[in-house]
Scaffold this active site. Structure first.
Site, PDB file in Angstrom:
ATOM      1  N   GLU A 286     -62.630  -1.590  43.450  1.00 21.70           N
ATOM      2  CA  GLU A 286     -63.574  -2.676  43.187  1.00 21.70           C
ATOM      3  C   GLU A 286     -62.866  -4.030  43.155  1.00 21.70           C
ATOM      4  O   GLU A 286     -62.971  -4.783  42.198  1.00 21.70           O
ATOM      5  CB  GLU A 286     -64.348  -2.390  41.892  1.00 21.70           C
ATOM      6  CG  GLU A 286     -65.099  -1.068  41.971  1.00 21.70           C
ATOM      7  CD  GLU A 286     -65.945  -0.725  40.749  1.00 21.70           C
ATOM      8  OE1 GLU A 286     -65.598  -1.141  39.639  1.00 21.70           O
ATOM      9  OE2 GLU A 286     -66.961  -0.027  40.935  1.00 21.70           O
ATOM     10  N   ASP A 365     -70.169   8.118  39.772  1.00 20.58           N
ATOM     11  CA  ASP A 365     -69.924   7.183  38.679  1.00 20.58           C
ATOM     12  C   ASP A 365     -70.850   7.417  37.486  1.00 20.58           C
ATOM     13  O   ASP A 365     -71.775   6.643  37.271  1.00 20.58           O
ATOM     14  CB  ASP A 365     -70.115   5.747  39.200  1.00 20.58           C
ATOM     15  CG  ASP A 365     -69.604   4.712  38.213  1.00 20.58           C
ATOM     16  OD1 ASP A 365     -68.918   5.099  37.265  1.00 20.58           O
ATOM     17  OD2 ASP A 365     -69.894   3.521  38.408  1.00 20.58           O
ATOM     18  N   GLU A 393     -73.722   3.649  30.124  1.00 17.54           N
ATOM     19  CA  GLU A 393     -73.987   2.691  31.204  1.00 17.54           C
ATOM     20  C   GLU A 393     -75.207   3.073  32.044  1.00 17.54           C
ATOM     21  O   GLU A 393     -76.092   2.255  32.268  1.00 17.54           O
ATOM     22  CB  GLU A 393     -72.749   2.581  32.096  1.00 17.54           C
ATOM     23  CG  GLU A 393     -72.959   1.657  33.279  1.00 17.54           C
ATOM     24  CD  GLU A 393     -71.710   1.488  34.141  1.00 17.54           C
ATOM     25  OE1 GLU A 393     -70.651   2.043  33.789  1.00 17.54           O
ATOM     26  OE2 GLU A 393     -71.812   0.799  35.171  1.00 17.54           O
TER      27      GLU A 393
HETATM   28  O1  GCW Z   1     -68.937   2.433  36.288  1.00 16.07           O
HETATM   29  C1  GCW Z   1     -68.354   1.393  37.004  1.00 16.07           C
HETATM   30  C2  GCW Z   1     -68.759   0.205  36.248  1.00 16.07           C
HETATM   31  C3  GCW Z   1     -67.739  -0.898  36.236  1.00 16.07           C
HETATM   32  C4  GCW Z   1     -66.404  -0.291  35.838  1.00 16.07           C
HETATM   33  C5  GCW Z   1     -66.018   0.752  36.870  1.00 16.07           C
HETATM   34  C6  GCW Z   1     -64.723   1.467  36.535  1.00 16.07           C
HETATM   35  C7  GCW Z   1     -64.665  -1.233  34.493  1.00 16.07           C
HETATM   36  O2  GCW Z   1     -69.995  -0.240  36.706  1.00 16.07           O
HETATM   37  O3  GCW Z   1     -68.173  -1.846  35.312  1.00 16.07           O
HETATM   38  O4  GCW Z   1     -65.392  -1.266  35.681  1.00 16.07           O
HETATM   39  O5  GCW Z   1     -67.007   1.722  36.955  1.00 16.07           O
HETATM   40  O6  GCW Z   1     -64.805   2.552  35.976  1.00 16.07           O
HETATM   41  O7  GCW Z   1     -63.658   0.969  36.808  1.00 16.07           O
END
Ligand code: GCW
Length: 679
Positions: A286, A365, A393
């Site tokens: 990311e 995720d 989340e």
């Molecule tokens: O779940 C996603 C999240 C991001 C997060 C990323 C990760 C810390 O939306 O906010 O960043 O994963 O786990 O690195």
């Protein structure tokens, strides 16, 4: 006295006179046979708990006959001439034992940390009103690594935080008043957590400087607080730190200057904090920097850091959340679910032995439902940790109720077949399938500076349960929930039964009104709350559901799809590929199917979507009815806190129900058999 502040360490007065009478004689005196900050904290906790529950001020009278003796095996043996070692010496360093004789209770650890866990076990047992005879126990953690990651930023915000701001940072500083950090350490040690990283894995500009003189003196104070509770401190680092902090020309892991920079940095940190845990690293993920930028692989990156901390006993916890977040919907061969395995599996054996890979429980995720990541257990010669998310989340953000222990238990019980039948995730991460030097479990925390720590008071159960489960994965979701309820709300039958019922129903309910049959991702992009069915369909993150007028789902089979299913051992590959055996709650994760496809229930997929969404909403109404039953027994602020959140959940469930139903009705043109209102 802040409401909900004390979490499960309420130590409410025990009313049962008989119980008090039987236990009280043991509680008047406490004696520790050695000095250590950890044991002092254990004694302080014992005194606090005993005062709260029994209204007894303990004496620290060394000469008295009756009472509690706490210490480590070695010293106790020497001091008391007791052969206490025999039962514990086979067990882990952190194991404890509680033994009673006529007048004394011995709380013995294989280390001071073990003794602290023993003290907490003892206090928990009293809160749960265990009899004197039920107190004797030997307990050893199943996992060596029992960690939490904070996603806290320096400005005080928390990434994916739903409980206020950080308890560690405020206005680009480390907080001066560290009393909440100490209480957090108490809560965590009471459920056996032994490691923590305190800053977000996304390490932005200011956080990069946490490992410099500017902040190390304060970091050292936090490390000391956690040390007193047996918890090792880690920091997340920016892979490009040498450039950001000291203007080096590159962060190339094979560059000699870069290597030297990290070696010097490690020396500087360990001078301040000799037992510093090490670094947590999110690299090439990311948009964060990493070894790919220099055409190096992740073993090059991790090993360079591992060499820097190795002499000090440090570890590198390297995250496997590495995927292409700029995908094109036309390209049906790239599949984000494949990414972690594709990147890391070929590197098995290349990592140094103080590197531990951190792998999310699912390949995507933290969705409400995902299969287990095929990478876990697939690397024989590389240490691994599984990563859970206690923060909700994608599971309601601590507005909606979602008790996650059943989800984690399902993950842990998944059989990978890596060493034949019985190679469950539970055994893999405990280090019992491959000879990992380090392994265990880590999770993203759900706390913040809200007075009840977790936003929704009932979300405390997830933090409590996470710790309890990873110490002892054979505990059931019900057992854990009951323990938590009694310690938090007392033992009134109606309270116990009602809240237990609510917790156990909550995950299936949330799943029903959100993403059907494992498809995931129909959530609002960005903040991840509430429905937006095509939100991610028209974004580049690679999380498509591919719904069209005929059908929905992602074909991840080897035969006709992305081939993701072949990342599992053959037993599991077959199981997922075959429509007859593929679990229906993951059907659309593995297959693209027509709306009229018939499920085992006899319903079509489209009818299933309609039915579960009506049911999910109805079940939230039931959660509200249940909560109203306990109003008379729950303190007012807490009652209102949960009631408010349940009403937000009801609005959310309605929105999900109506948007999903309307969307799929419009796409498919197929009517609800029951003729309910679809907008
Ligand atoms: O779940 C996603 C999240 C991001 C997060 C990323 C990760 C810390 O939306 O906010 O960043 O994963 O786990 O690195």
């Amino acid at each position: 006295d802040l409401k909900g502040y004390h979490m499960w360490l309420q130590y409410q007065p025990i009313k049962d006179k008989q119980y008090k009478k039987a236990i009280a004689p043991f509680l008047k005196n406490i004696r520790s046979v050695e000095n250590s900050p950890v044991l002092s904290n254990a004694m302080e906790e014992l005194a606090m708990g005993i005062k709260g529950m029994f209204n007894i001020e303990v004496n620290y009278n060394l000469s008295t006959e009756e009472g509690i003796v706490i210490g480590t095996t070695d010293i106790l043996e020497k001091e008391l001439g007791r052969d206490v070692k025999s039962s514990l010496h086979e067990e882990s360093k952190e194991a404890f034992e509680i033994i009673k004789d006529e007048k004394k209770l011995f709380i013995i650890g294989n280390s001071v940390q073990g003794a602290l866990y023993g003290a907490h076990h003892f206090l928990r047992s009293l809160q749960l009103k265990k009899t004197i005879d039920q107190l004797e126990i030997i307990s050893s953690p199943k996992n060596d690594f029992r960690m939490l990651n904070q996603w806290d930023n320096f400005d005080g915000t928390v990434e994916r935080g739903y409980s206020g701001n950080s308890i560690f940072f405020k206005n680009d500083q480390i907080v001066q008043n560290k009393s909440r950090i100490k209480d957090y350490a108490r809560f965590l040690s009471s459920v056996g957590i032994n490691a923590i990283s305190i800053n977000n894995v996304n390490v932005w500009e200011k956080e990069t400087f946490l490992i410099t003189k500017k902040h190390l003196a304060e970091v050292k104070k936090i490390a000391a607080i956690f040390r007193g509770y047996g918890i090792k401190l880690y920091l997340s680092i920016n892979f490009a730190s040498p450039m950001a902090i000291d203007q080096l020309a590159s962060a190339d892991p094979l560059d000699e200057n870069v290597k030297k920079w990290w070696k010097d940095k490690a020396k500087e940190i360990y001078q301040e904090i000799p037992d510093f845990g090490g670094f947590v690293v999110k690299a090439d993920s990311e948009h964060r920097p990493g070894p790919f930028f220099y055409n190096r692989n992740h073993a090059d990156g991790a090993n360079m850091l591992a060499e820097a901390v190795a002499d000090f006993g440090g570890k590198i916890i390297w995250r496997c959340f590495v995927y292409n977040c700029l995908q094109d919907w036309r390209d049906r061969s790239t599949d984000r679910a494949r990414a972690a395995y594709d990147h890391f599996k070929p590197l098995d054996g290349d990592f140094l032995d103080n590197v531990i890979l951190q792998i999310k429980n699912g390949p995507m995720d933290f969705q409400v439902r995902e299969p287990v990541s095929p990478l876990i257990g697939a690397m024989q010669s590389t240490n691994q940790l599984i990563e859970f998310q206690v923060a909700q989340e994608y599971t309601g953000q601590q507005k909606d109720l979602c008790y996650l222990i059943p989800q984690w238990k399902e993950v842990l019980s998944f059989d990978t077949y890596h060493k034949g039948e019985g190679s469950t995730i539970e055994e893999v991460v405990a280090g019992n399938i491959h000879p990992y030097k380090y392994s265990g479990i880590v999770a993203v925390s759900n706390i913040g500076d809200d007075e009840n720590w977790t936003g929704n008071t009932l979300a405390q159960a997830n933090l409590y349960g996470y710790g309890r489960l990873i110490w002892n994965p054979s505990l059931t979701s019900e057992q854990i929930a009951e323990e938590w309820i009694i310690q938090t709300f007392g033992e009134e039958k109606i309270v116990r039964e009602t809240i237990l019922d609510m917790l156990l129903k909550s995950w299936p309910t949330y799943e029903k009104y959100t993403a059907p049959l494992g498809v995931g991702w129909m959530i609002n992009p960005g903040h991840h709350y509430g429905p937006n069915i095509d939100g991610y369909e028209y974004a580049a993150w690679g999380t498509y559901h591919f719904a069209d007028r005929d059908g929905i789902g992602v074909d991840r089979t080897e035969k006709t799809g992305t081939g993701y299913a072949a990342q599992y051992q053959i037993e599991n590959q077959r199981f997922f590929e075959d429509l007859d055996t593929c679990p229906e709650n993951l059907l659309l994760f593995f297959h693209h199917l027509p709306y009229k496809y018939t499920l085992k229930s006899g319903k079509s997929i489209i009818q299933h979507i309609y039915d579960t969404h009506f049911e999910g909403y109805r079940e939230v109404e039931e959660l509200i009815e249940l909560w109203n039953k306990v109003e008379a027994y729950v303190e007012e602020t807490t009652f209102n806190n949960v009631a408010d959140r349940l009403s937000m959940q009801l609005a959310n469930a309605k929105e999900w129900r109506d948007q999903i139903n309307t969307y799929f009705y419009r796409k498919s043109g197929i009517k609800d058999e029951k003729g309910r209102t679809i907008y």
